[in-house]
Motif scaffolding. Sequence first.
Motif, mmCIF file in Angstrom:
data_model
loop_
_atom_site.group_PDB
_atom_site.id
_atom_site.type_symbol
_atom_site.label_atom_id
_atom_site.label_comp_id
_atom_site.label_asym_id
_atom_site.label_seq_id
_atom_site.Cartn_x
_atom_site.Cartn_y
_atom_site.Cartn_z
ATOM 1 N N ARG A 47 1.099 -0.804 -0.271
ATOM 2 C CA ARG A 47 -0.327 0.087 -0.173
ATOM 3 C C ARG A 47 1.105 1.115 0.000
ATOM 4 O O ARG A 47 1.794 1.272 0.785
ATOM 5 N N CYS A 74 1.136 5.727 -0.054
ATOM 6 C CA CYS A 74 -0.097 7.115 0.997
ATOM 7 C C CYS A 74 -0.043 7.794 0.173
ATOM 8 O O CYS A 74 0.263 7.801 -1.190
ATOM 9 N N LEU A 95 3.041 2.430 2.890
ATOM 10 C CA LEU A 95 2.531 2.659 3.998
ATOM 11 C C LEU A 95 2.951 0.969 4.573
ATOM 12 O O LEU A 95 3.259 0.067 4.027
ATOM 13 N N TYR A 96 3.363 1.601 5.916
ATOM 14 C CA TYR A 96 3.904 0.109 7.137
ATOM 15 C C TYR A 96 2.500 -0.307 8.442
ATOM 16 O O TYR A 96 1.796 0.586 8.634
ATOM 17 N N PRO A 97 2.351 -1.566 8.248
ATOM 18 C CA PRO A 97 1.778 -1.757 9.308
ATOM 19 C C PRO A 97 2.032 -0.911 11.070
ATOM 20 O O PRO A 97 2.888 -1.572 11.130
ATOM 21 N N LYS A 98 0.624 -0.536 11.933
ATOM 22 C CA LYS A 98 1.034 -0.345 12.540
ATOM 23 C C LYS A 98 0.211 -0.452 13.806
ATOM 24 O O LYS A 98 -1.545 -0.095 13.079
ATOM 25 N N TYR A 113 -3.170 1.451 8.435
ATOM 26 C CA TYR A 113 -1.101 1.328 7.537
ATOM 27 C C TYR A 113 -0.726 2.493 7.676
ATOM 28 O O TYR A 113 -1.526 3.206 7.841
ATOM 29 N N CYS A 123 1.907 5.660 7.121
ATOM 30 C CA CYS A 123 3.593 6.530 6.178
ATOM 31 C C CYS A 123 4.175 6.849 6.921
ATOM 32 O O CYS A 123 4.104 7.223 8.288
ATOM 33 N N ARG A 150 -2.034 7.872 8.021
ATOM 34 C CA ARG A 150 -3.144 6.320 8.306
ATOM 35 C C ARG A 150 -4.638 6.304 7.515
ATOM 36 O O ARG A 150 -4.959 6.856 7.169
ATOM 37 N N GLN A 151 -4.657 4.930 6.915
ATOM 38 C CA GLN A 151 -5.539 4.100 6.882
ATOM 39 C C GLN A 151 -5.910 2.740 7.341
ATOM 40 O O GLN A 151 -4.858 2.556 8.047
ATOM 41 N N ALA A 164 -7.165 -0.495 8.123
ATOM 42 C CA ALA A 164 -6.622 -1.840 7.795
ATOM 43 C C ALA A 164 -7.865 -3.067 7.089
ATOM 44 O O ALA A 164 -9.041 -2.692 7.727
ATOM 45 N N ILE A 197 -1.324 -9.172 7.164
ATOM 46 C CA ILE A 197 -0.274 -8.558 6.612
ATOM 47 C C ILE A 197 1.134 -9.029 5.349
ATOM 48 O O ILE A 197 1.619 -8.574 5.133
#
Length: 124
Positions: free
Chosen positions: A14, A16, A23-26, A36, A38, A44-45, A47, A52
Motif C-alpha cells: 500500500r 500513501c 505504508l507500513y502496518p501499525k 497502515y 506512512c 494513516r488508513q 487495514a 499483513i
Amino acid sequence: MAQTADGPGFVGIRFCQECNNMLYPKEDKDNKVLLYACRNCDYRQLADSCCIYVNKIMHEVDEITNIVTDVVGDPTLPRSEDHPCPKCRHREAVFFQSDTIKAAAEMRLYYVCTNPNCHHRWTE
C-alpha cells in the motif's frame, strides 16, 4: 485482497495518498485496530484485513515416495532380473513408468524390489 480456499492470496503493498511512500502496518493500541501508516507524513488508513503478510511454502514431493510398495503383488506389471536392488541386492524387481507429466517426459522407469523384507524403491 484475493481470498482463496487455502487462505489469503497476495496481500500487496500500500502507498500513501499524500506523499506516495510505502505504508507500513501499525497497531493503534488505544482503539485496538490495525492501521497502515506512512513513516514520512501523518497519513494513516484502516487495514481492510488483519493479514499483513503471506508466506506460501511450495515444495515438490519426490515421486519415489509416492510409490506404494503393494505394486510388487500386481501380476500385470513386468518383472526384471537385470536390475538388482541397490539396498539388499535381491535380483528381482517390478518396474513401471510413472504417469506424471514430468516423469513421462523423461521416460523414467521406477523399480520396486520384490524381496518381502525390503521393498526398496529406486529409479535409474
